[in-house]
Design a protein around this motif. Sequence first.
Motif, PDB file in Angstrom:
ATOM      1  N   SER A 189      -6.459   3.605  -3.841  1.00  0.00           N
ATOM      2  CA  SER A 189      -5.846   4.529  -4.786  1.00  0.00           C
ATOM      3  C   SER A 189      -6.882   5.487  -5.370  1.00  0.00           C
ATOM      4  O   SER A 189      -8.087   5.210  -5.340  1.00  0.00           O
ATOM      5  CB  SER A 189      -5.186   3.755  -5.921  1.00  0.00           C
ATOM      6  N   ASP A 246      -8.214  -5.461  -4.769  1.00  0.00           N
ATOM      7  CA  ASP A 246      -8.234  -4.214  -4.004  1.00  0.00           C
ATOM      8  C   ASP A 246      -9.631  -3.851  -3.530  1.00  0.00           C
ATOM      9  O   ASP A 246      -9.785  -3.182  -2.502  1.00  0.00           O
ATOM     10  CB  ASP A 246      -7.729  -3.048  -4.872  1.00  0.00           C
ATOM     11  N   GLY A 274      -2.690   4.045 -12.736  1.00  0.00           N
ATOM     12  CA  GLY A 274      -2.432   2.894 -11.880  1.00  0.00           C
ATOM     13  C   GLY A 274      -3.260   1.686 -12.276  1.00  0.00           C
ATOM     14  O   GLY A 274      -3.932   1.662 -13.305  1.00  0.00           O
ATOM     15  N   VAL A 313      -6.022  -1.330 -10.914  1.00  0.00           N
ATOM     16  CA  VAL A 313      -7.039  -1.673  -9.924  1.00  0.00           C
ATOM     17  C   VAL A 313      -7.447  -3.123 -10.122  1.00  0.00           C
ATOM     18  O   VAL A 313      -7.783  -3.536 -11.233  1.00  0.00           O
ATOM     19  CB  VAL A 313      -8.280  -0.761 -10.037  1.00  0.00           C
ATOM     20  N   ASP A 329       1.654   6.870  -6.590  1.00  0.00           N
ATOM     21  CA  ASP A 329       0.530   7.610  -7.164  1.00  0.00           C
ATOM     22  C   ASP A 329       0.679   9.124  -7.000  1.00  0.00           C
ATOM     23  O   ASP A 329       0.016   9.892  -7.705  1.00  0.00           O
ATOM     24  CB  ASP A 329      -0.791   7.174  -6.507  1.00  0.00           C
ATOM     25  N   ARG A 368       2.336   1.804  -3.432  1.00  0.00           N
ATOM     26  CA  ARG A 368       1.358   2.295  -4.398  1.00  0.00           C
ATOM     27  C   ARG A 368       0.989   3.745  -4.139  1.00  0.00           C
ATOM     28  O   ARG A 368       0.867   4.538  -5.067  1.00  0.00           O
ATOM     29  CB  ARG A 368       0.115   1.410  -4.359  1.00  0.00           C
ATOM     30  N   GLU A 369       0.815   4.097  -2.850  1.00  0.00           N
ATOM     31  CA  GLU A 369       0.433   5.468  -2.530  1.00  0.00           C
ATOM     32  C   GLU A 369       1.540   6.445  -2.915  1.00  0.00           C
ATOM     33  O   GLU A 369       1.279   7.502  -3.513  1.00  0.00           O
ATOM     34  CB  GLU A 369       0.116   5.606  -1.044  1.00  0.00           C
ATOM     35  N   TYR A 424      -4.588   0.803   1.357  1.00  0.00           N
ATOM     36  CA  TYR A 424      -4.573   2.031   0.579  1.00  0.00           C
ATOM     37  C   TYR A 424      -5.584   1.914  -0.556  1.00  0.00           C
ATOM     38  O   TYR A 424      -5.567   0.947  -1.318  1.00  0.00           O
ATOM     39  CB  TYR A 424      -3.165   2.256   0.017  1.00  0.00           C
ATOM     40  N   SER A 443       0.829  -1.206   0.000  1.00  0.00           N
ATOM     41  CA  SER A 443       0.000   0.000   0.000  1.00  0.00           C
ATOM     42  C   SER A 443       0.860   1.251   0.000  1.00  0.00           C
ATOM     43  O   SER A 443       0.587   2.217  -0.721  1.00  0.00           O
ATOM     44  CB  SER A 443      -0.930   0.004   1.221  1.00  0.00           C
ATOM     45  N   GLN A 481     -10.833   4.806  -6.007  1.00  0.00           N
ATOM     46  CA  GLN A 481     -11.874   5.699  -5.503  1.00  0.00           C
ATOM     47  C   GLN A 481     -12.795   6.169  -6.631  1.00  0.00           C
ATOM     48  O   GLN A 481     -14.020   6.242  -6.469  1.00  0.00           O
ATOM     49  CB  GLN A 481     -11.234   6.903  -4.821  1.00  0.00           C
TER      50      GLN A 481
END
Length: 300
Positions: A280, A142, A91, A93, A84, A80-81, A278, A77, A284
Amino acid sequence: MDLRDLQYFEVIAELEHMGRASERLHRTQPALTSCVRRLEEACGAALFEKTGRGIKLTAAGHALLRWAQRTRLDVESARREIGDIGRGLSGHVKLGIVPTAAQFLLPPVARDLIAEAPEVTLKTHVGLVDVLTPLLRSGDIDLMVGTEGARESGFASQYLAEDLIVVAASAGHPVFDRPRPALKDLARWRWVLQPPGAPTRDWLDQTFDRHNLPRPVVQVESTMLLMLPALIGETGLLSFISRLHLQAGRSGAALREVGIPATTMRRRLVATWRDTGYVSPAAQRLMALLARHASHETPA
């Protein structure tokens, strides 16, 4: 503790065999034995015990495995965060989704997501909630879109829409000869349903039980939800499916709802994710699109 040792430990714990773990990880058995020894020294407890030709986790090993999995997910996480930041809506998903939502929600949602964010890639896994939940917990997906069940620790959810499950038949079925069929009338006909244990099948069986009526006589049993509309149309059997299938042009078969309030099952469709993971920006946005399209697809 070294992160690589924890990664190796997870594989050894999964396979319960040093030789097979060595083959998967492309490391020698002595190297993996040293890895386990370092972890045991750090923990102050034995992590494995011999059993037959393999090994199994001790109580301390099970405790470390839970923390090793959590650490791996936290590291992924974080990676990836950080990646990003500054990249905008991009990214990858990994989405788990139940069959009905995959059929009716996923195509327009994917279309809109690609139009808004061409750099986002999407991997889908279609299955029932009992299959998808372990994948979400392990980090293999995710986000999960499915029907709401009992609350589980470690997860957070967002309501998307209500899905109605109704009795349906081909438009020319004799059940429609009566202007207002009753529940007892359904006992005259045979059905195509999911196997016992499927939530919709159990709910329907229990509905007949509560009214002291014999349960539906199932002539065709199928685990393939997406096949049910075609089976209803071709066989002339009754079934129990999402009302979404009855919208014009949706199923490829001319189906009608047998409108009996007692056999209308209401279930909530939710998006679920790990509450410590997380989410992403791409995930979201995917959730927002799912919520928007779900509200349009599920009439009251």
